[in-house]
Write a protein that holds these residues in place. Structure first.
Motif, PDB file in Angstrom:
ATOM      1  N   GLN B 155       0.884  -1.274   0.157  1.00 17.92           N
ATOM      2  CA  GLN B 155      -0.001  -0.102   0.091  1.00 17.92           C
ATOM      3  C   GLN B 155       0.952   1.309  -0.016  1.00 17.92           C
ATOM      4  N   GLU B 157       0.891   5.115   0.404  1.00 10.88           N
ATOM      5  CA  GLU B 157       0.354   6.384   0.873  1.00 10.88           C
ATOM      6  C   GLU B 157       0.914   7.868   0.690  1.00 10.88           C
ATOM      7  N   SER B 167      -4.222   6.886  -1.267  1.00 15.14           N
ATOM      8  CA  SER B 167      -3.483   5.814  -1.173  1.00 15.14           C
ATOM      9  C   SER B 167      -3.939   4.994  -2.191  1.00 15.14           C
ATOM     10  N   SER B 193       4.391   6.811   1.770  1.00 12.07           N
ATOM     11  CA  SER B 193       4.830   5.562   2.728  1.00 12.07           C
ATOM     12  C   SER B 193       4.488   4.167   1.951  1.00 12.07           C
ATOM     13  N   SER B 195       3.619   0.425   2.653  1.00  8.87           N
ATOM     14  CA  SER B 195       3.664  -0.793   3.712  1.00  8.87           C
ATOM     15  C   SER B 195       3.100  -1.911   3.026  1.00  8.87           C
ATOM     16  N   ASP B 198       3.000  -5.350   8.226  1.00 12.39           N
ATOM     17  CA  ASP B 198       3.344  -4.582   9.596  1.00 12.39           C
ATOM     18  C   ASP B 198       4.787  -3.714   9.093  1.00 12.39           C
ATOM     19  N   VAL B 200       6.646  -1.005   7.097  1.00 15.57           N
ATOM     20  CA  VAL B 200       6.422   0.395   6.797  1.00 15.57           C
ATOM     21  C   VAL B 200       8.009   1.152   6.257  1.00 15.57           C
ATOM     22  N   ARG B 202       9.253   4.957   4.833  1.00 15.58           N
ATOM     23  CA  ARG B 202       8.905   6.454   4.498  1.00 15.58           C
ATOM     24  C   ARG B 202       9.931   7.051   3.781  1.00 15.58           C
TER      25      ARG B 202
END
Lengths: 179, 299
Positions: B155, B157, B167, B193, B195, B198, B200, B202
């Motif tokens: 994903q 965003e 997103s 970001s 992901s 869990d 991630v 950035r």
């Protein structure tokens, strides 16, 4: 007169030897040329960025060079041929392979290599390319001068290459069962 | 997937009678078949596995993988245990078992689950209002730096100050997920970001003003000449252009033309030009030109 004849005989022997040496050298040169990896690249399916012709040539040149030196490193059990051609994970793995071969006294060879590359992803910024390599080679493992394994292998590799200052370097070289 | 070969048999030269040679070869194959290797079919990077052997007596076992080579003495009929550390690298492995002759088999180790996300974003600074100027590429790796090739959903965003986050979900193909997007209308930091579960990663892209738009200048005579300056220089979206953007002032005094390059400082570019007679002053920056300013001669 007798001395002249001996000189001529000696001269002709030298010429014969020189001819044999030349033939051997040229045949070994031809053998070396045949033994270098054959690499082809199909970039027609690459995206989202198209791969320019000059970039394709550079990738083929550097990938071929990388495999030549990979074989040299694992044959000689020396990591120095890997310098500048591999980076990141691929570099770490190959250096570990060389050092573990040194410890165990094993030597491996990748002979008669043929690599069919397909570019499947070329990043929009041109900073990474993913290739699928269908590699075909004769793989040999030697221990103390004895061949313990040889086979004609067809191996599929997922390859990540990134551009360096003056060449493309291999960052990931990961064999997979199939694409 | 796996193949078993007898190298000694291949290299054997039949010097005597053909029947004897064939017999010897078959006998060697038979010996080799007595000590076959049963390699793992579903090995995963970083997980222990074992290779089953049959037969009896001692043998030498070799394992050659992408980042490892070793040999060890083993007892036939017992399992050869491969530790998690020995199978950290995903790829093609060759297991060889030698007694009088050698048997070998290939097997693959596949990557484990994603444990890290490599995220490349370009460019670090992007002018506002440009189409498809920002792009990002994400690669999932397992804890041993193997590229995870199984499809997974990443994903992306994007969050900019003063606008709603956007997103998009992208499935990886061959270990890669990527996106491309246009820059926004306002200058400022764009938080991006990526992901996966869990994990991630950035990155920040600084959106900066685009080229200047609608230059306006004003000026007045001073004791040293004429002082000209712009009104606050902005791009077509109203963002102030960065300090250092060059504005070129041109003064035409009869047949004489003089130029001065002045950097924008705190939104305004200023220059002092020497001119005695009536002059026409104009300004340009990039492709934008400003109004013409007519000033009378010095008295």
């Amino acid at each position: 007169m007798k001395t002249d004849f001996r000189y001529m005989e000696h001269h002709s022997q030298v010429r014969v030897i020189a001819t044999i040496v030349l033939v051997l050298l040229s045949s070994s040169a031809l053998f070396a040329a045949d033994n270098s990896p054959q690499v082809t690249l199909d970039a027609s399916k690459a995206g989202p960025r198209s791969v320019e012709v000059l970039t394709q040539r550079a990738i083929v040149r550097d990938y071929k060079f990388a495999w030549t030196n990979l074989d040299a490193a694992l044959e000689s059990n020396s990591a120095s041929p890997l310098n500048g051609l591999f980076a990141g994970t691929a570099n770490d793995w190959l250096r570990q392979a060389v050092s573990s071969q040194q410890r165990s006294g094993i030597i491996s060879r990748y002979l008669n290599q043929r690599h069919k590359l397909d570019a499947i992803f070329y990043a929009p910024a041109g900073d990474v390319i993913e290739l699928h390599d269908t590699a075909e080679y004769d793989f040999e493992i030697h221990d103390g001068g004895k061949t313990i394994h040889n086979d004609h292998a067809i191996v599929h590799y997922v390859v990540l290459m990134t551009p360096g200052a003056d060449r493309w370097v291999v960052r990931q070289l990961q064999a997979v069962p199939q694409f | 997937m796996s193949s078993s070969i007898n190298t000694a048999c291949k290299s054997h030269k039949v010097h005597g009678a053909l029947v004897a040679g064939v017999f010897i070869c078959l006998a060697m194959v038979a010996v080799a078949q007595e000590a076959p290797l049963h390699v793992p079919s579903n090995a995963v990077a970083g997980q222990a596995a074992s290779i089953a052997t049959t037969g009896g007596g001692s043998a030498t076992f070799y394992l050659v993988g992408p980042s490892i080579s070793f040999k060890q003495d083993v007892e036939l009929g017992q399992n050869i245990d491969l530790t998690a550390k020995e199978l950290q690298t995903s790829g093609d492995y060759v297991a060889v078992l030698c007694t009088g002759t050698c048997s070998s088999a290939r097997f693959f180790v596949v990557p484990g689950k994603a444990a890290a996300l490599t995220f490349l974003v370009h460019p670090s600074r992007a002018p506002v209002g440009l189409n498809d100027v920002i792009n990002g590429v994400a690669f999932p790796f397992d804890q041993f730096h193997n590229l995870v090739l199984a499809p997974a959903t990443v994903q992306f965003e994007l969050t900019a100050k003063g606008s709603a986050p956007t997103s998009r979900r992208v499935q990886t193909h061959d270990g890669i997920a990527w996106f491309r997007t246009s820059s926004g209308k306002s200058a400022g930091a764009l938080q991006i970001s990526a992901s996966l579960s869990d994990l991630v990663a950035r990155r920040v892209v600084q959106q900066v003003a685009s080229d200047p738009c609608n230059l306006r200048i004003k000026g007045q005579r001073t004791a040293k000449g004429i002082l000209v300056e712009t009104e606050p220089v902005r791009d077509c979206s109203g963002n102030p252009v960065p300090d250092g953007t060059i504005v070129t002032f041109t003064a035409k005094d009869g047949h004489e033309v003089s130029f001065v390059d002045a950097p924008v400082k705190q939104d305004i570019a200023r220059a002092t030009m020497v001119a005695k007679g009536p002059v026409v002053v104009s300004a340009a920056s990039g492709v934008a030109t400003g109004n013409e300013l007519r000033l009378g001669g010095k008295e």
